[in-house]
Design a protein around this motif. Structure first.
Motif, PDB file in Angstrom:
ATOM      1  N   LYS A  67       0.739  -1.180   0.313  1.00 39.94           N
ATOM      2  CA  LYS A  67       0.196   0.223   0.061  1.00 39.94           C
ATOM      3  C   LYS A  67       0.771   1.055   0.126  1.00 39.94           C
ATOM      4  O   LYS A  67       0.283   2.516  -0.793  1.00 39.94           O
ATOM      5  CB  LYS A  67      -1.094   0.151   0.561  1.00 39.94           C
ATOM      6  N   LYS A  68       2.640   1.306   0.396  1.00 33.50           N
ATOM      7  CA  LYS A  68       3.148   2.396   0.363  1.00 33.50           C
ATOM      8  C   LYS A  68       3.230   2.121  -0.864  1.00 33.50           C
ATOM      9  O   LYS A  68       4.289   3.270  -0.738  1.00 33.50           O
ATOM     10  CB  LYS A  68       4.337   2.129   1.735  1.00 33.50           C
ATOM     11  N   LEU A  69       3.729   1.500  -1.843  1.00 36.27           N
ATOM     12  CA  LEU A  69       3.966   1.143  -3.224  1.00 36.27           C
ATOM     13  C   LEU A  69       3.494   2.681  -4.169  1.00 36.27           C
ATOM     14  O   LEU A  69       2.441   2.265  -3.824  1.00 36.27           O
ATOM     15  CB  LEU A  69       4.593   0.968  -4.059  1.00 36.27           C
ATOM     16  N   PRO A  70       4.059   3.490  -5.211  1.00 38.63           N
ATOM     17  CA  PRO A  70       3.885   3.698  -5.890  1.00 38.63           C
ATOM     18  C   PRO A  70       1.927   2.699  -6.906  1.00 38.63           C
ATOM     19  O   PRO A  70       3.099   1.651  -7.225  1.00 38.63           O
ATOM     20  CB  PRO A  70       4.638   4.727  -6.886  1.00 38.63           C
ATOM     21  N   GLU A  71       1.480   3.565  -7.429  1.00 36.73           N
ATOM     22  CA  GLU A  71       0.380   3.009  -8.094  1.00 36.73           C
ATOM     23  C   GLU A  71       1.425   2.134  -9.513  1.00 36.73           C
ATOM     24  O   GLU A  71       1.336   1.153  -9.458  1.00 36.73           O
ATOM     25  CB  GLU A  71      -0.582   3.388  -8.122  1.00 36.73           C
ATOM     26  N   SER A  72       2.063   2.739 -10.289  1.00 39.59           N
ATOM     27  CA  SER A  72       2.970   2.386 -11.052  1.00 39.59           C
ATOM     28  C   SER A  72       3.977   0.703 -10.635  1.00 39.59           C
ATOM     29  O   SER A  72       3.848  -0.465 -11.536  1.00 39.59           O
ATOM     30  CB  SER A  72       3.228   2.912 -12.037  1.00 39.59           C
ATOM     31  N   THR A  73       4.431   1.168  -9.547  1.00 34.45           N
ATOM     32  CA  THR A  73       5.392  -0.206  -9.171  1.00 34.45           C
ATOM     33  C   THR A  73       4.689  -0.917  -8.648  1.00 34.45           C
ATOM     34  O   THR A  73       4.453  -2.659  -9.206  1.00 34.45           O
ATOM     35  CB  THR A  73       6.398   0.862  -8.238  1.00 34.45           C
ATOM     36  N   ARG A  89      -3.933  -2.323  -1.271  1.00 37.87           N
ATOM     37  CA  ARG A  89      -4.110  -0.389  -1.607  1.00 37.87           C
ATOM     38  C   ARG A  89      -5.019   0.514  -1.470  1.00 37.87           C
ATOM     39  O   ARG A  89      -4.778   1.454  -1.469  1.00 37.87           O
ATOM     40  CB  ARG A  89      -3.547  -0.341  -2.916  1.00 37.87           C
ATOM     41  N   TRP A 125      -6.992   4.616  -0.839  1.00 41.73           N
ATOM     42  CA  TRP A 125      -7.368   5.192  -1.656  1.00 41.73           C
ATOM     43  C   TRP A 125      -8.508   6.414  -1.676  1.00 41.73           C
ATOM     44  O   TRP A 125      -9.302   5.928  -0.417  1.00 41.73           O
ATOM     45  CB  TRP A 125      -8.023   4.514  -3.081  1.00 41.73           C
ATOM     46  N   GLN A 171     -10.156   9.384  -5.781  1.00 40.95           N
ATOM     47  CA  GLN A 171      -9.221   8.147  -6.171  1.00 40.95           C
ATOM     48  C   GLN A 171     -10.296   6.972  -6.817  1.00 40.95           C
ATOM     49  O   GLN A 171     -10.319   6.749  -8.160  1.00 40.95           O
ATOM     50  CB  GLN A 171      -8.744   7.488  -5.816  1.00 40.95           C
TER      51      GLN A 171
END
Length: 322
Positions: free
Chosen positions: A30-36, A95, A99, A103
């Motif tokens: 959940k801490k990662l950027p969405e694309s990652t 994630r 949101w 979003q």
């Protein structure tokens, strides 16, 4: 005098590892950027697909029934896309608690909300609403849309998982999204669902796989499967509307949801005959949605009666009617 419930069995090392991995997912992904997170999900999916484990083989076998004219190459493409869709569900689910409502609104499009017979009309009624969904795309995201955009809390049911700590994680996760979660085991869930429907509430049930071995036999892609009777029985007993829902992934918006017309209670027949007819109608709606987007159907378990074998208690996450 009531009998105390037996103490839960001690978790095995494999179950403790599973629990730890899911905990890591919720805390780290959940801490990662969405694309990652999306790239990570595709990488994990492709690795699992190449290993050709039991889940991948079962998914491919199930897809062969959905797309009977597909050759080996096409089935391999579908199963790879299916694993990517399945891991997309998990990456989004890890994630989802972070949101914002904005979003969610940007990522979700829903058909069948407005107009006569639509979802808004049903929710404004005092009859109660049963939304029955298959394991398509991200049913948790559909639930969050309902709680945030329609301002409609709802009750659902989750299969008890092993270890107990993993089940607790799933309950906490879904309750953080605005859902009221009941355990699938025990006899109290049905009564609670019926009471909340009679009060005008909403119930959401994943209903394309029976967990009780006492469901309704339906024709599903040309063979016999068993699906839960609960949605149809609840509709008959409470007068609530039973509305099937199908979902699919897309690049933009991320998910498209369709709320279908109410499945009416037949005017004639016994309760069992009415339940069978209503459940078959729900199965037909599910089949149409799955047939249009088979890669988004996350069915990595046995479903058709001819495929079933005795199942050990405490199945893998994702198998529950939640």
């Amino acid at each position: 005098m009531s009998t105390a419930e037996p103490a839960p069995a001690r978790a095995t090392a494999a179950e403790r590892l599973t629990d730890a991995l899911y905990g890591l997912g919720w805390s780290a992904v959940k801490k990662l950027p969405e694309s990652t997170a999306e790239r990570l999900g595709r990488r994990i999916a492709d690795t699992a697909w190449k290993r050709r484990g039991k889940g991948v083989l079962r998914l491919e076998s199930n897809l062969a029934r959905v797309v009977p004219d597909a050759g080996p190459e096409r089935l391999a493409e579908l199963s790879r896309a299916g694993m990517r869709s399945y891991l997309r569900y998990w990456m989004e689910s890890f994630r989802l608690p972070s949101w914002t409502p904005e979003q969610i609104a940007a990522h979700v499009h829903v058909d069948g909300v407005e107009g006569p017979g639509g979802l808004r009309e049903a929710l404004d009624d005092d009859r109660g609403v049963i939304l029955a969904l298959p394991h398509l795309a991200n049913w948790d995201l559909a639930g969050v849309w309902l709680t945030t955009r329609m301002n409609t809390p709802f009750t659902t049911v989750a299969e008890r998982l092993r270890p107990e700590s993993l089940y607790d994680r799933f309950v906490a996760y879904r309750e953080s999204l605005g859902m009221s979660v009941l355990p699938h085991t025990g006899g109290s869930a049905f009564g609670t669902l019926a009471r909340r429907l009679r009060e005008g509430g909403t119930v959401c049930l994943v209903a394309d796989r029976d967990l009780s071995a006492s469901g309704v036999e339906v024709d599903f892609f040309g063979d016999t499967a068993r699906m839960p009777a609960g949605p149809a029985v609840l509709a008959q007993q409470t007068g609530a509307r039973l509305m099937p829902v199908t979902l699919r992934y897309g690049p933009s918006p991320k998910i498209r949801i369709r709320v279908h017309d109410t499945v009416e209670v037949p005017a004639e027949g016994t309760r069992a005959e009415k339940t069978a007819a209503m459940t078959q109608r729900v199965a037909d709606v599910f089949a149409a949605g799955i047939g249009e987007h088979p890669e988004d159907w996350h069915m990595l378990q046995r479903l058709w009666l001819s495929d079933l074998e005795p199942r050990a208690e405490g199945s893998a996450p994702g198998e529950g009617s939640a």
